[in-house]
Design an enzyme around this catalytic site. Structure first.
Site, PDB file in Angstrom:
ATOM      1  N   LEU A   1       0.885  -1.383  -0.471  1.00  0.00           N
ATOM      2  CA  LEU A   1       0.157   0.410  -0.052  1.00  0.00           C
ATOM      3  C   LEU A   1       1.420   0.949  -0.254  1.00  0.00           C
ATOM      4  CD1 LEU A   1      -3.011  -0.949   2.652  1.00  0.00           C
ATOM      5  CD2 LEU A   1      -2.697  -1.621   0.408  1.00  0.00           C
TER       6      LEU A   1
ATOM      7  N   GLY B   1      -9.864   3.767  -7.327  1.00  0.00           N
ATOM      8  CA  GLY B   1      -9.325   5.102  -7.930  1.00  0.00           C
ATOM      9  C   GLY B   1      -9.393   4.475  -9.298  1.00  0.00           C
TER      10      GLY B   1
ATOM     11  N   GLY C   1      -1.515   6.664  -2.596  1.00  0.00           N
ATOM     12  CA  GLY C   1      -2.862   6.500  -3.160  1.00  0.00           C
ATOM     13  C   GLY C   1      -4.265   5.204  -2.878  1.00  0.00           C
ATOM     14  N   HIS C   2      -3.828   4.524  -1.693  1.00  0.00           N
ATOM     15  CA  HIS C   2      -4.995   3.083  -1.455  1.00  0.00           C
ATOM     16  C   HIS C   2      -4.422   4.203   0.069  1.00  0.00           C
ATOM     17  CE1 HIS C   2      -1.281   0.290  -3.572  1.00  0.00           C
ATOM     18  NE2 HIS C   2      -2.845  -0.099  -4.005  1.00  0.00           N
TER      19      HIS C   2
ATOM     20  N   GLN D   1      -6.648 -12.697 -12.182  1.00  0.00           N
ATOM     21  CA  GLN D   1      -6.102 -11.294 -13.061  1.00  0.00           C
ATOM     22  C   GLN D   1      -5.140 -11.091 -13.634  1.00  0.00           C
ATOM     23  OE1 GLN D   1      -7.471  -8.692  -9.317  1.00  0.00           O
ATOM     24  NE2 GLN D   1      -5.684  -7.493 -10.441  1.00  0.00           N
TER      25      GLN D   1
ATOM     26  N   ASP E   1      -6.745   3.214 -12.149  1.00  0.00           N
ATOM     27  CA  ASP E   1      -7.405   2.341 -12.398  1.00  0.00           C
ATOM     28  C   ASP E   1      -9.080   2.490 -13.664  1.00  0.00           C
ATOM     29  OD1 ASP E   1      -5.549   0.734 -12.354  1.00  0.00           O
ATOM     30  OD2 ASP E   1      -5.708   1.259 -10.915  1.00  0.00           O
TER      31      ASP E   1
END
Ligand code: AMP
Length: 284
Positions: free
Chosen positions: A34, A148, A37-38, A62, A151
């Protein structure tokens, strides 16, 4: 100290207890390692909800066969410290075996929106994202979940999935947090050598050129793309994968900017693939 929960049953029991106490719940899905941003997503959830769960799960479904699943950076102790500092209640950290049955046979596919941009080079990526996000939403049944804009294609696809499946969670999009020089914060920035890190600033710089063009009144998508490409070309270490202007409803390319668009780029700096973007609405 934030509690660490590793099983689905315990996570459900905790949410059940909160709900019985009349508390509302926010979820911040992450793959860990992390950064600020997180943290901005977690702080937003803590401000909006009585309880916040941060999932830390490097989701194998993914990642494509030649992607960085094994080498993806991991540091749970550091993540727990950051989550605690940001004021969240639980880190949900299941093992892959807890999340996926060996004979799982269900897929979650949002038609169309994953065809362009990152979906072109990462064909299974968004199905994996939708599968894990739908599972996390089913396990934690949050009132709100935070994603966010970094992405952006993921955000648009998750919103569509939640709408189409009538999942009762509000999807909250949060602004991109950047380094002082403009580089969007990313767990993958740790892969960059000092020279590559210096070169990586070309992503946000090139988007600033594209934004200046569109904000000057230009409505040709090609003119915006050309401005971005020209700036990217000034950096020898930068290899653009795509430079696109897409409609935010369909995630398909537009020629003329008439409604809200996403201007998105993916660029390889050495072996590291970085993404960045901005939204633009001519009516706003
Ligand atoms: P990840 O751990 O990379 O899967 O990211 C988890 C969440 O954090 C996703 O919703 C991302 O969009 C979001 N996120 C990652 N980097 C940033 C950033 N620089 N600013 C805002 N949100 C971010």
């Amino acid at each position: 100290m934030t509690q660490i929960i590793t099983t689905i049953s315990e996570m459900r029991a905790q949410v059940h207890a909160w709900r019985n106490a009349g508390e509302c719940v926010g979820l911040v899905p992450t793959m860990g390692y992390l950064h600020e941003g997180h943290k901005s997503l977690i702080e937003r959830s803590v401000a909006d909800n009585d309880r916040t769960v941060v999932s830390v799960f490097v989701n194998p479904t993914q990642f494509g066969p030649n992607e960085d699943l094994e080498s993806y950076p991991r540091d749970l102790d550091r993540d727990v410290a950051l989550v605690t500092h940001a004021g969240a209640d639980v880190v949900f950290h299941p093992e892959p075996e807890e999340m996926y049955f060996p004979d799982r046979s269900t897929t979650v596919h949002v038609e169309g929106l994953g065809n362009e941009l990152c979906g072109k080079s990462r064909p299974i990526h968004f199905d994996g994202v939708c599968l894990v996000v739908s599972k996390l939403l089913n396990i934690t049944t949050p009132d709100r979940a935070y994603f966010g804009q970094k992405d952006a294609q993921q955000l648009l696809i998750v919103r569509r999935m939640v709408r189409d499946l009538s999942i009762g969670t509000d999807i909250v999009g949060c602004p991109i947090v950047r380094e002082p020089d403009g580089l969007a914060k990313s767990s993958r920035n740790t892969y960059l050598s000092p020279a590559e890190r210096a070169a990586a600033v070309v992503l946000s710089r090139s988007l600033a050129c594209g934004r200046a063009v569109v904000e000057s009144g230009e409505r040709s998508a090609e003119a915006v793309r050309a401005a971005i490409r020209a700036e990217l070309a000034t950096e020898p270490l930068a290899e653009p994968e795509y430079v696109e202007v897409v409609d935010t409803n369909t995630v398909s390319p537009v020629d003329v900017i008439a409604g809200e668009v996403l201007v998105a780029i993916a660029v390889r700096i050495g072996t590291t693939r970085l993404i960045d973007n901005f939204f633009f609405d001519p009516a706003a």
